[in-house]
Design an enzyme around this catalytic site. Sequence first.
Site, PDB file in Angstrom:
ATOM      1  N   GLU A 226       0.850  -1.199   0.000  1.00 44.72           N
ATOM      2  CA  GLU A 226       0.000   0.000   0.000  1.00 44.72           C
ATOM      3  C   GLU A 226       0.882   1.245   0.000  1.00 44.72           C
ATOM      4  O   GLU A 226       1.834   1.341   0.768  1.00 44.72           O
ATOM      5  CB  GLU A 226      -0.935  -0.027   1.224  1.00 44.72           C
ATOM      6  CG  GLU A 226      -1.710   1.234   1.503  1.00 44.72           C
ATOM      7  CD  GLU A 226      -2.557   1.724   0.326  1.00 44.72           C
ATOM      8  OE1 GLU A 226      -3.298   0.929  -0.267  1.00 44.72           O
ATOM      9  OE2 GLU A 226      -2.450   2.927   0.007  1.00 44.72           O
TER      10      GLU A 226
ATOM     11  N   ASP B 215      -7.598   1.813  -8.227  1.00 42.93           N
ATOM     12  CA  ASP B 215      -8.061   3.131  -8.707  1.00 42.93           C
ATOM     13  C   ASP B 215      -8.207   3.068 -10.226  1.00 42.93           C
ATOM     14  O   ASP B 215      -7.265   2.691 -10.928  1.00 42.93           O
ATOM     15  CB  ASP B 215      -7.054   4.215  -8.313  1.00 42.93           C
ATOM     16  CG  ASP B 215      -6.920   4.331  -6.797  1.00 42.93           C
ATOM     17  OD1 ASP B 215      -7.965   4.349  -6.118  1.00 42.93           O
ATOM     18  OD2 ASP B 215      -5.782   4.366  -6.299  1.00 42.93           O
TER      19      ASP B 215
ATOM     20  N   THR C  78     -13.672  -7.104   0.215  1.00 47.47           N
ATOM     21  CA  THR C  78     -12.773  -6.024   0.624  1.00 47.47           C
ATOM     22  C   THR C  78     -13.627  -4.892   1.208  1.00 47.47           C
ATOM     23  O   THR C  78     -14.856  -4.920   1.118  1.00 47.47           O
ATOM     24  CB  THR C  78     -11.979  -5.482  -0.581  1.00 47.47           C
ATOM     25  OG1 THR C  78     -12.825  -4.632  -1.354  1.00 47.47           O
ATOM     26  CG2 THR C  78     -11.440  -6.596  -1.465  1.00 47.47           C
ATOM     27  N   GLU C  79     -12.942  -3.880   1.759  1.00 47.29           N
ATOM     28  CA  GLU C  79     -13.683  -2.718   2.274  1.00 47.29           C
ATOM     29  C   GLU C  79     -14.507  -2.065   1.163  1.00 47.29           C
ATOM     30  O   GLU C  79     -15.688  -1.764   1.339  1.00 47.29           O
ATOM     31  CB  GLU C  79     -12.717  -1.685   2.875  1.00 47.29           C
ATOM     32  CG  GLU C  79     -12.424  -1.902   4.353  1.00 47.29           C
ATOM     33  CD  GLU C  79     -11.074  -2.553   4.602  1.00 47.29           C
ATOM     34  OE1 GLU C  79     -10.382  -2.892   3.611  1.00 47.29           O
ATOM     35  OE2 GLU C  79     -10.717  -2.739   5.785  1.00 47.29           O
ATOM     36  N   TYR C  80     -13.884  -1.844   0.000  1.00 52.03           N
ATOM     37  CA  TYR C  80     -14.584  -1.202  -1.112  1.00 52.03           C
ATOM     38  C   TYR C  80     -15.712  -2.073  -1.634  1.00 52.03           C
ATOM     39  O   TYR C  80     -16.761  -1.573  -2.020  1.00 52.03           O
ATOM     40  CB  TYR C  80     -13.594  -0.870  -2.241  1.00 52.03           C
ATOM     41  CG  TYR C  80     -13.010   0.513  -2.116  1.00 52.03           C
ATOM     42  CD1 TYR C  80     -12.244   0.851  -1.007  1.00 52.03           C
ATOM     43  CD2 TYR C  80     -13.228   1.480  -3.076  1.00 52.03           C
ATOM     44  CE1 TYR C  80     -11.712   2.114  -0.861  1.00 52.03           C
ATOM     45  CE2 TYR C  80     -12.705   2.759  -2.949  1.00 52.03           C
ATOM     46  CZ  TYR C  80     -11.945   3.073  -1.841  1.00 52.03           C
ATOM     47  OH  TYR C  80     -11.427   4.335  -1.705  1.00 52.03           O
TER      48      TYR C  80
ATOM     49  N   ASN D 155       5.333   1.490  -3.438  1.00 49.68           N
ATOM     50  CA  ASN D 155       4.646   1.721  -4.711  1.00 49.68           C
ATOM     51  C   ASN D 155       4.815   0.490  -5.605  1.00 49.68           C
ATOM     52  O   ASN D 155       5.931  -0.022  -5.757  1.00 49.68           O
ATOM     53  CB  ASN D 155       5.269   2.945  -5.394  1.00 49.68           C
ATOM     54  CG  ASN D 155       4.447   3.436  -6.565  1.00 49.68           C
ATOM     55  OD1 ASN D 155       3.880   2.650  -7.329  1.00 49.68           O
ATOM     56  ND2 ASN D 155       4.375   4.736  -6.716  1.00 49.68           N
TER      57      ASN D 155
HETATM   58  N1  SAM Z   1      -8.099  -2.923  -2.115  1.00 55.46           N
HETATM   59  C1  SAM Z   1      -8.811  -2.082  -1.164  1.00 55.46           C
HETATM   60  C2  SAM Z   1     -10.290  -2.391  -1.198  1.00 55.46           C
HETATM   61  O1  SAM Z   1     -10.745  -3.057  -2.155  1.00 55.46           O
HETATM   62  O2  SAM Z   1     -11.007  -2.016  -0.266  1.00 55.46           O
HETATM   63  C3  SAM Z   1      -8.551  -0.598  -1.424  1.00 55.46           C
HETATM   64  C4  SAM Z   1      -9.049  -0.054  -2.738  1.00 55.46           C
HETATM   65  S1  SAM Z   1      -8.596   1.667  -3.002  1.00 55.46           S
HETATM   66  C5  SAM Z   1      -9.687   2.194  -4.241  1.00 55.46           C
HETATM   67  C6  SAM Z   1      -7.072   1.491  -3.918  1.00 55.46           C
HETATM   68  C7  SAM Z   1      -5.848   1.455  -3.031  1.00 55.46           C
HETATM   69  O3  SAM Z   1      -4.702   1.217  -3.847  1.00 55.46           O
HETATM   70  C8  SAM Z   1      -5.583   2.773  -2.303  1.00 55.46           C
HETATM   71  O4  SAM Z   1      -5.433   2.512  -0.929  1.00 55.46           O
HETATM   72  C9  SAM Z   1      -4.313   3.301  -2.946  1.00 55.46           C
HETATM   73  O5  SAM Z   1      -3.525   4.053  -2.047  1.00 55.46           O
HETATM   74  C10 SAM Z   1      -3.630   2.022  -3.399  1.00 55.46           C
HETATM   75  N2  SAM Z   1      -2.701   2.198  -4.534  1.00 55.46           N
HETATM   76  C11 SAM Z   1      -2.968   2.845  -5.689  1.00 55.46           C
HETATM   77  N3  SAM Z   1      -1.908   2.812  -6.505  1.00 55.46           N
HETATM   78  C12 SAM Z   1      -0.933   2.120  -5.851  1.00 55.46           C
HETATM   79  C13 SAM Z   1       0.396   1.757  -6.177  1.00 55.46           C
HETATM   80  N4  SAM Z   1       0.948   2.132  -7.348  1.00 55.46           N
HETATM   81  N5  SAM Z   1       1.110   1.040  -5.285  1.00 55.46           N
HETATM   82  C14 SAM Z   1       0.557   0.681  -4.096  1.00 55.46           C
HETATM   83  N6  SAM Z   1      -0.709   1.003  -3.730  1.00 55.46           N
HETATM   84  C15 SAM Z   1      -1.452   1.712  -4.593  1.00 55.46           C
END
Ligand code: SAM
Length: 216
Positions: free
Chosen positions: A69, A118, A191-193, A96
């Site tokens: 994350e 995202d 998942t949370e989302y 990342n």
């Molecule tokens: N997977 C979780 C869920 O389904 O509840 C969170 C979904 S949230 C929309 C997307 C997550 O991906 C965010 O917490 C964001 O910070 C993380 N994220 C986005 N791009 C990323 C990257 N390049 N590397 C690591 N994490 C990333």
Amino acid sequence: MRLRNKPWAKDKIAAYPQYVIPDPEARRGRWHELFGNDRPIHIEIGTGKGKFITEMAKLHPDVNFIGIELYPSVLVSALDKLIESELPNVRLLNANAKDLTTFFADGEIARIYLNFSDPWPKKRHEKRRLTYRDFLALYDRILSADGDIHLKTDNQSFFEYSLVSLSQYGFVLAAVQLDLHRSDIVGNVMTEYEEKFSAKGNRIYRCEALRPPQQS
Ligand code: SAM
């Protein structure tokens, strides 16, 4: 994801190096030593607040999980779940995804989960999508020969984009569900989302994609 800034998050993460690995580059090719076993390693990219990975780790003690994350303010919630549950088969990285090949050796990972990534809907942001071809090239390197990607999203455009991108790269689509919660799949961990968006009535899309077959 709407971020609530938590200025203390970095310090808390640093206080738990047994859960959030501070030097993932030093573990490259040696993650099995850290887990103390030879079980397969599954990673979740964009692990968010950690519900999926901690529940999966409870259900599958025969698998090692690593959640990755970007944002400390989000990861700290996943850390809290780990501190509470003391699961031996989960580690977290505050990192990342673009740096994946510095953390993992070729073929070291058996499965990649992409949950509600995202969608970056604007064309000019295509390169940020976690199913853009440059990311798929990283996954192709770190996945084992029979490794795969499991993806879930409620975003139809991102799902369609991902199916095309995966196929064009050479990944083989092994399963596609256009309405996961009305399919016959068993053992789905939300998942949370997924909880949030399915409660609003959004349809959940899912696919499994096998690593491109290797030339012999
Ligand atoms: N997977 C979780 C869920 O389904 O509840 C969170 C979904 S949230 C929309 C997307 C997550 O991906 C965010 O917490 C964001 O910070 C993380 N994220 C986005 N791009 C990323 C990257 N390049 N590397 C690591 N994490 C990333």
